[in-house]
Design a protein around this motif. Structure first.
Motif, PDB file in Angstrom:
ATOM      1  N   ARG A 152       6.119  50.722  70.777  1.00  0.00           N
ATOM      2  CA  ARG A 152       5.181  51.760  70.224  1.00  0.00           C
ATOM      3  C   ARG A 152       5.543  53.004  70.451  1.00  0.00           C
ATOM      4  O   ARG A 152       5.795  54.143  69.901  1.00  0.00           O
ATOM      5  CB  ARG A 152       3.670  51.608  70.595  1.00  0.00           C
ATOM      6  N   GLN A 153       5.774  53.434  72.018  1.00  0.00           N
ATOM      7  CA  GLN A 153       5.935  54.718  72.231  1.00  0.00           C
ATOM      8  C   GLN A 153       7.527  55.163  72.015  1.00  0.00           C
ATOM      9  O   GLN A 153       7.936  56.311  71.878  1.00  0.00           O
ATOM     10  CB  GLN A 153       6.079  54.681  74.042  1.00  0.00           C
TER      11      GLN A 153
ATOM     12  N   PRO B 222       5.424  55.488  80.064  1.00  0.00           N
ATOM     13  CA  PRO B 222       4.344  55.205  79.384  1.00  0.00           C
ATOM     14  C   PRO B 222       3.155  55.107  80.280  1.00  0.00           C
ATOM     15  O   PRO B 222       3.105  55.010  81.651  1.00  0.00           O
ATOM     16  CB  PRO B 222       4.533  53.610  78.695  1.00  0.00           C
ATOM     17  N   PRO B 223       1.746  55.114  79.880  1.00  0.00           N
ATOM     18  CA  PRO B 223       0.700  55.183  80.814  1.00  0.00           C
ATOM     19  C   PRO B 223       0.542  53.801  81.513  1.00  0.00           C
ATOM     20  O   PRO B 223       0.646  52.845  80.831  1.00  0.00           O
ATOM     21  CB  PRO B 223      -0.511  55.513  79.818  1.00  0.00           C
TER      22      PRO B 223
ATOM     23  N   ARG C  59       7.107  56.372  68.104  1.00  0.00           N
ATOM     24  CA  ARG C  59       6.341  57.748  68.246  1.00  0.00           C
ATOM     25  C   ARG C  59       7.466  58.735  68.761  1.00  0.00           C
ATOM     26  O   ARG C  59       7.522  59.818  68.316  1.00  0.00           O
ATOM     27  CB  ARG C  59       5.086  57.315  69.120  1.00  0.00           C
TER      28      ARG C  59
ATOM     29  N   GLY D  81       2.381  59.651  73.765  1.00  0.00           N
ATOM     30  CA  GLY D  81       1.799  58.651  74.760  1.00  0.00           C
ATOM     31  C   GLY D  81       2.806  58.449  75.951  1.00  0.00           C
ATOM     32  O   GLY D  81       2.562  57.187  76.525  1.00  0.00           O
TER      33      GLY D  81
ATOM     34  N   ARG E 104       2.086  64.241  74.832  1.00  0.00           N
ATOM     35  CA  ARG E 104       0.970  63.838  74.477  1.00  0.00           C
ATOM     36  C   ARG E 104       0.713  62.482  73.332  1.00  0.00           C
ATOM     37  O   ARG E 104       0.130  61.656  73.553  1.00  0.00           O
ATOM     38  CB  ARG E 104      -0.225  64.699  74.648  1.00  0.00           C
TER      39      ARG E 104
END
Length: 355
Positions: free
Chosen positions: A110-111, A95-96, A114, A196, A193
Motif C-alpha cells: 500500500r505504501q 510505515p506507521p 502510494r 503514509g 503524509r
C-alpha cells in the motif's frame, strides 16, 4: 498502563534518534528536482543540433522520463524502502508502527504504490498542467476576443486562480518544513503524509541487510528448481532490476554534473553566463537544408502571398505572416524552414515605421 506508556516513550525516543535533519531531507528533495531540468536541457541541445534524429526524444521527453522514473523508483522502493534520492542520502521510508522494520524488506504494497504515484506520476501531471496553462495563457494574451462560452470563461477563471493555488501549496510546504524544524511535525512534506510514511536514517542493521540481500537472493534461487512461469517472472524481474540499477548507477555518477548543469542554466545565473560567454555572434550557415525561399522579399514562405502582420521567429530569424507562423508553430513546435524547435513565445511582431 505503565508498560504501555514506557513502550510509547521508547518508540518516541527511537523515532527522535533516527529522525533526519532538515538539511538531509531538503538535500534529497533537491537532488531529483535538479535531475529533470538538467536532462531536459541536454535533450534540448541534442534536438536543436539534429531535429530529425532527436526531435522525437524532445517531444516525448516527459513520457520517457516518467517511464524511467517509475522503473527506478519502484526498484528502490521495493528493495531499499526509499526513493533513489532518499537512498542516496542513506534514508528510508518507515510505515506507521514499523520503526524496527529493515529497509531491505521493502515498503508494504500500500505504501509502496502510494509513494510511487506521488514520486513519479504527480510531477508528470503537474508538468503537463503547467505546460497546458502556459499555452492557454499565451493564447489568451494573443486573443482579443472576450470568451463567451462557459468553457472559455472557466479556462480564464482557472488561469486567474492557478497562481494563488500554487502559492497556497508552497506556503503549506514551507509551514510543514518549519514545524519539522521545531519538532512539531513528523513529516517535512505533505506528500509523505499522503503516502503514509515518514523518513528515517538507515541503521547499521539496514546497511548489513542491504549488502547481504543480493547474495541471499542468488543462493535461494539456485537451491530450489523453478517452474517455467517462475523462471519467466524471475527473468523479467532481473531484467527490470538491471535496467533500474544501470539508471541509478548512471545517476549516482553523474548527479553532481547534472546539478552543475541545472545551476549553470538556471534563470538566476544567466547574468554570469552572459559575462563568461560574451563572444561575437557567428555568421549564419551558408548551406541550410531548407525549401526554396520565395523570390519576392515581401512574400511569406508559407502561403506564398504578400505578408500581413510581419512576424519573425526568434529561433531562425525568418519572417512570415502572423497567422501562418502562429498556426504552423502551434501545430508542429518547430520552424517551418530550419526545423529548429520553436514555441509560441518565439514569435516576434515586427512594426514598420509609417511612410
Amino acid at each position: 498502563a505503565m508498560a504501555e506508556r514506557g513502550a510509547h516513550l521508547s518508540s518516541a525516543s527511537l523515532e527522535r534518534d533516527d529522525r533526519p535533519s532538515i538539511f538531509e531531507v531538503l538535500a534529497q528533495d533537491s537532488l531529483m528536482a535538479s535531475v529533470r531540468p538538467a536532462l531536459q536541457h541536454a535533450v534540448k541541445v541534442l534536438a536543436e543540433s539534429s531535429p530529425a534524429r532527436y526531435g522525437g526524444l524532445w517531444r516525448w521527453f516527459d513520457e520517457i522520463y516518467t517511464a524511467l522514473d517509475l522503473l527506478l523508483q519502484h526498484h528502490f522502493l521495493s528493495r531499499t524502502s526509499a526513493s533513489f534520492s532518499e537512498n542516496f542520502y542513506s534514508l528510508k521510508r518507515v510505515p506507521p508502527g514499523a520503526g524496527g522494520r529493515l529497509a531491505s524488506l521493502g515498503l508494504p504494497r500500500r505504501q509502496r504504490w502510494r509513494s510511487l504515484l506521488l514520486l513519479a506520476l504527480l510531477p508528470y501531471l503537474r508538468a503537463k498542467l503547467e505546460r497546458l496553462l502556459g499555452r492557454l495563457r499565451e493564447e489568451d494574451d494573443f486573443s482579443i476576443r472576450v470568451p463567451r462560452s462557459a468553457c472559455g470563461r472557466l479556462c480564464r477563471a482557472f488561469l486567474a486562480t492557478w497562481p494563488f493555488c500554487s502559492m497556497a501549496w508552497e506556503g503549506w510546504v514551507f509551514c510543514q518544513q518549519l514545524l519539522y524544524v521545531f519538532g512539531r511535525a513528523r513529516h517535512h512534506s505533505p506528500l509523505l503524509r499522503l503516502a503514509g510514511v515518514r523518513l528515517a536514517r538507515l541503521t547499521a542493521q539496514d546497511i548489513r541487510a542491504l549488502d547481504l540481500k543480493p547474495t541471499a537472493a542468488s543462493t535461494s534461487t539456485s537451491a530450489s528448481p523453478l517452474s517455467a512461469g517462475e523462471k519467466l517472472r524471475h527473468f523479467l524481474s532481473t531484467a527490470v532490476g538491471g535496467v533500474a540499477v544501470s539508471i541509478s548507477t548512471g545517476l549516482s555518477v553523474g548527479v553532481f554534473f547534472l546539478q552543475f548543469l541545472d545551476w549553470w542554466y538556471s534563470s538566476e545565473n544567466q547574468g554570469t553566463i552572459k559575462a563568461l560567454t560574451s563572444l561575437p555572434t557567428p555568421p549564419p550557415p551558408l548551406h541550410l537544408d531548407q525549401p526554396e525561399l520565395p523570390v519576392g522579399k515581401s512574400e511569406c514562405p508559407l502561403c506564398r502571398k504578400a505578408r500581413t502582420n510581419d512576424t519573425a521567429l526568434a529561433t531562425s530569424g525568418y519572417v512570415f505572416c502572423y497567422r501562418c507562423a502562429y498556426a504552423y508553430v502551434k501545430a508542429h513546435q518547430r520552424c517551418p524552414l530550419t526545423g529548429y524547435p520553436t514555441e509560441l513565445q518565439h514569435l516576434i511582431k515586427l512594426y514598420c515605421p509609417e511612410g
